[in-house]
Design a protein around this motif. Structure first.
Motif, PDB file in Angstrom:
ATOM      1  N   SER A 142     -12.691 -11.367  -4.603  1.00 38.92           N
ATOM      2  CA  SER A 142     -12.370 -12.617  -4.245  1.00 38.92           C
ATOM      3  C   SER A 142     -13.829 -13.243  -3.586  1.00 38.92           C
ATOM      4  CB  SER A 142     -11.328 -12.724  -3.194  1.00 38.92           C
ATOM      5  OG  SER A 142     -11.799 -11.971  -1.946  1.00 38.92           O
ATOM      6  N   GLY A 143     -14.645 -12.434  -2.940  1.00 34.75           N
ATOM      7  CA  GLY A 143     -15.875 -12.921  -2.218  1.00 34.75           C
ATOM      8  C   GLY A 143     -15.707 -13.263  -1.162  1.00 34.75           C
ATOM      9  N   ASP A 144     -14.446 -13.282  -0.426  1.00 36.20           N
ATOM     10  CA  ASP A 144     -14.464 -13.615   0.992  1.00 36.20           C
ATOM     11  C   ASP A 144     -14.481 -12.779   2.005  1.00 36.20           C
ATOM     12  OD1 ASP A 144     -12.168 -11.928   0.478  1.00 36.20           O
ATOM     13  OD2 ASP A 144     -10.540 -13.459   1.337  1.00 36.20           O
ATOM     14  N   GLY A 145     -15.108 -11.713   1.409  1.00 31.55           N
ATOM     15  CA  GLY A 145     -15.682 -10.333   2.610  1.00 31.55           C
ATOM     16  C   GLY A 145     -14.614  -9.330   2.849  1.00 31.55           C
ATOM     17  N   ALA A 146     -14.849  -8.504   3.740  1.00 36.00           N
ATOM     18  CA  ALA A 146     -13.969  -7.398   3.971  1.00 36.00           C
ATOM     19  C   ALA A 146     -14.107  -7.066   5.301  1.00 36.00           C
ATOM     20  CB  ALA A 146     -14.419  -6.223   3.204  1.00 36.00           C
ATOM     21  N   PHE A 147     -12.974  -6.435   5.961  1.00 36.95           N
ATOM     22  CA  PHE A 147     -12.909  -6.043   7.225  1.00 36.95           C
ATOM     23  C   PHE A 147     -12.045  -4.875   7.486  1.00 36.95           C
ATOM     24  CE2 PHE A 147      -9.293  -8.713   6.956  1.00 36.95           C
ATOM     25  CZ  PHE A 147      -8.204  -8.145   7.708  1.00 36.95           C
ATOM     26  N   ILE A 148     -12.461  -4.100   8.343  1.00 38.28           N
ATOM     27  CA  ILE A 148     -11.627  -3.139   8.713  1.00 38.28           C
ATOM     28  C   ILE A 148     -11.424  -3.148  10.113  1.00 38.28           C
ATOM     29  CG2 ILE A 148     -13.193  -1.282   8.719  1.00 38.28           C
ATOM     30  CD1 ILE A 148     -11.122   0.728   7.374  1.00 38.28           C
ATOM     31  N   GLY A 177     -14.470   2.700  14.520  1.00 39.78           N
ATOM     32  CA  GLY A 177     -14.144   1.366  15.218  1.00 39.78           C
ATOM     33  C   GLY A 177     -14.153   0.414  14.106  1.00 39.78           C
ATOM     34  N   ASP A 178     -14.139  -0.868  14.535  1.00 41.26           N
ATOM     35  CA  ASP A 178     -13.843  -1.995  13.582  1.00 41.26           C
ATOM     36  C   ASP A 178     -15.237  -2.402  12.967  1.00 41.26           C
ATOM     37  OD1 ASP A 178     -11.646  -2.219  14.995  1.00 41.26           O
ATOM     38  OD2 ASP A 178     -11.831  -3.827  16.160  1.00 41.26           O
ATOM     39  N   ASP A 179     -15.098  -3.086  11.725  1.00 40.71           N
ATOM     40  CA  ASP A 179     -16.337  -3.593  11.011  1.00 40.71           C
ATOM     41  C   ASP A 179     -15.885  -4.692  10.193  1.00 40.71           C
ATOM     42  OD1 ASP A 179     -19.041  -3.836  10.418  1.00 40.71           O
ATOM     43  OD2 ASP A 179     -18.820  -1.997   8.816  1.00 40.71           O
ATOM     44  N   SER A 180     -16.692  -5.667   9.912  1.00 36.10           N
ATOM     45  CA  SER A 180     -16.481  -6.637   8.886  1.00 36.10           C
ATOM     46  C   SER A 180     -17.786  -6.996   8.052  1.00 36.10           C
ATOM     47  CB  SER A 180     -16.021  -7.860   9.577  1.00 36.10           C
ATOM     48  OG  SER A 180     -16.856  -8.428  10.614  1.00 36.10           O
ATOM     49  N   GLY A 188     -16.923  -0.752   7.162  1.00 43.87           N
ATOM     50  CA  GLY A 188     -16.446   0.604   7.650  1.00 43.87           C
ATOM     51  C   GLY A 188     -17.147   1.274   8.632  1.00 43.87           C
ATOM     52  N   ASP A 189     -17.038   2.464   8.787  1.00 42.38           N
ATOM     53  CA  ASP A 189     -17.561   3.302  10.055  1.00 42.38           C
ATOM     54  C   ASP A 189     -17.563   4.787   9.640  1.00 42.38           C
ATOM     55  OD1 ASP A 189     -18.670   3.858  12.434  1.00 42.38           O
ATOM     56  OD2 ASP A 189     -17.095   3.428  13.533  1.00 42.38           O
ATOM     57  N   ASP A 190     -18.457   5.432  10.176  1.00 46.71           N
ATOM     58  CA  ASP A 190     -18.709   6.927   9.699  1.00 46.71           C
ATOM     59  C   ASP A 190     -19.222   7.769  10.798  1.00 46.71           C
ATOM     60  OD1 ASP A 190     -19.140   9.360   8.608  1.00 46.71           O
ATOM     61  OD2 ASP A 190     -20.735   8.737   7.076  1.00 46.71           O
TER      62      ASP A 190
END
Length: 249
Positions: A142-148, A177-180, A188-190
């Motif tokens: 969609s191009g609106d980005g991603a978050f977790i 933790g969180d990321d966007s 994401g996180d690792d």
């Protein structure tokens, strides 16, 4: 095949299957729960789906394209792309889980829970563990980005436990933790937590993820959790507190 050889082969195979079946696992191999505006449902890979992979090792693979439906209305909540992993019991006791999921039509919260891996008690003077975990959310196009967003207490997305399930065990490590991000990217996180003495006897282990991703986005991750007898590992003890990993962005 000669009768004696056939009998020996059958006996060896029976012993192999007995040694590897379930590898001391209880409850399930993996459970995925999903919740969003459409409802709540779960998908479980049962113990019977375990495949003997080596002495003391049980592997599993499943959920390919499976839908998670609301338990009351059968509305689509999420979709599973794949769930794979292994459980090992012996000199090195380990849980490995890799997942790929797709959120439903609205922001979706996932909880992924391992089975309980039981093994011969490791004495307090020798018990040590280590774990690593990652997760990511990828924009659906969609191009609106991603978050977790992490969903466990304290703002973590992953916990590893000793001597019990997520509801009964002692927390060994908390990670993620969180990321966007904006656009057609992945958030994401690792993190890794190094081998550390537990300070107490250990006889079982389990782990869980909990996080939220955006509508229609893909969620993926992997974890390896290892519990070993490690003579002389007296460096860092889990004494009176929970171990947490350093963020690596």
């Amino acid at each position: 095949m000669k009768p004696a050889f056939a009998a020996a082969t059958a006996a060896a195979m029976t012993a192999f299957l007995a040694a590897t079946a379930d590898a001391g696992i209880s409850n399930h191999l993996v459970k995925v729960e999903a919740t969003n505006a459409s409802g709540t449902g779960e998908f479980v890979i049962d113990l019977s789906a375990g495949i003997p992979a080596a002495p003391g090792v049980t592997a599993f693979a499943g959920g390919f394209g499976a839908q998670i439906l609301d338990t009351n209305t059968s509305a689509l909540v999420a979709t599973i792309t794949s769930l794979t992993g292994t459980y090992a019991e012996g000199d090195s006791n380990a849980i490995n889980i890799t997942f790929a999921l797709i959120a439903g039509a609205s922001d979706t919260t996932f909880t992924i829970t391992s089975g309980l891996l039981d093994f011969a008690t490791i004495d307090a003077s020798n018990a040590a563990a280590r774990t690593s975990a990652s997760y990511a959310s990828t924009d659906s196009g969609s191009g609106d980005g991603a978050f977790i967003t992490a969903g466990l207490p304290g703002g973590f997305g992953y916990e590893a436990y000793l001597n019990g399930t997520p509801s009964t065990g002692t927390v060994f490590a908390q990670l993620l933790g969180d990321d966007s991000v904006a656009g057609l990217n992945s958030a994401g996180d690792d993190e890794n937590f190094p081998e550390t003495a537990t300070g107490f006897s250990v006889s079982s282990a389990s782990l869980t993820y909990s996080f939220t991703v955006g509508a229609g986005d893909q969620a993926s991750g992997t974890t390896t959790y290892v519990i070993v007898p490690a003579p002389g590992v007296a460096g860092v003890l889990l004494a009176g507190g929970v171990l947490t990993g350093r963020r690596r962005r």
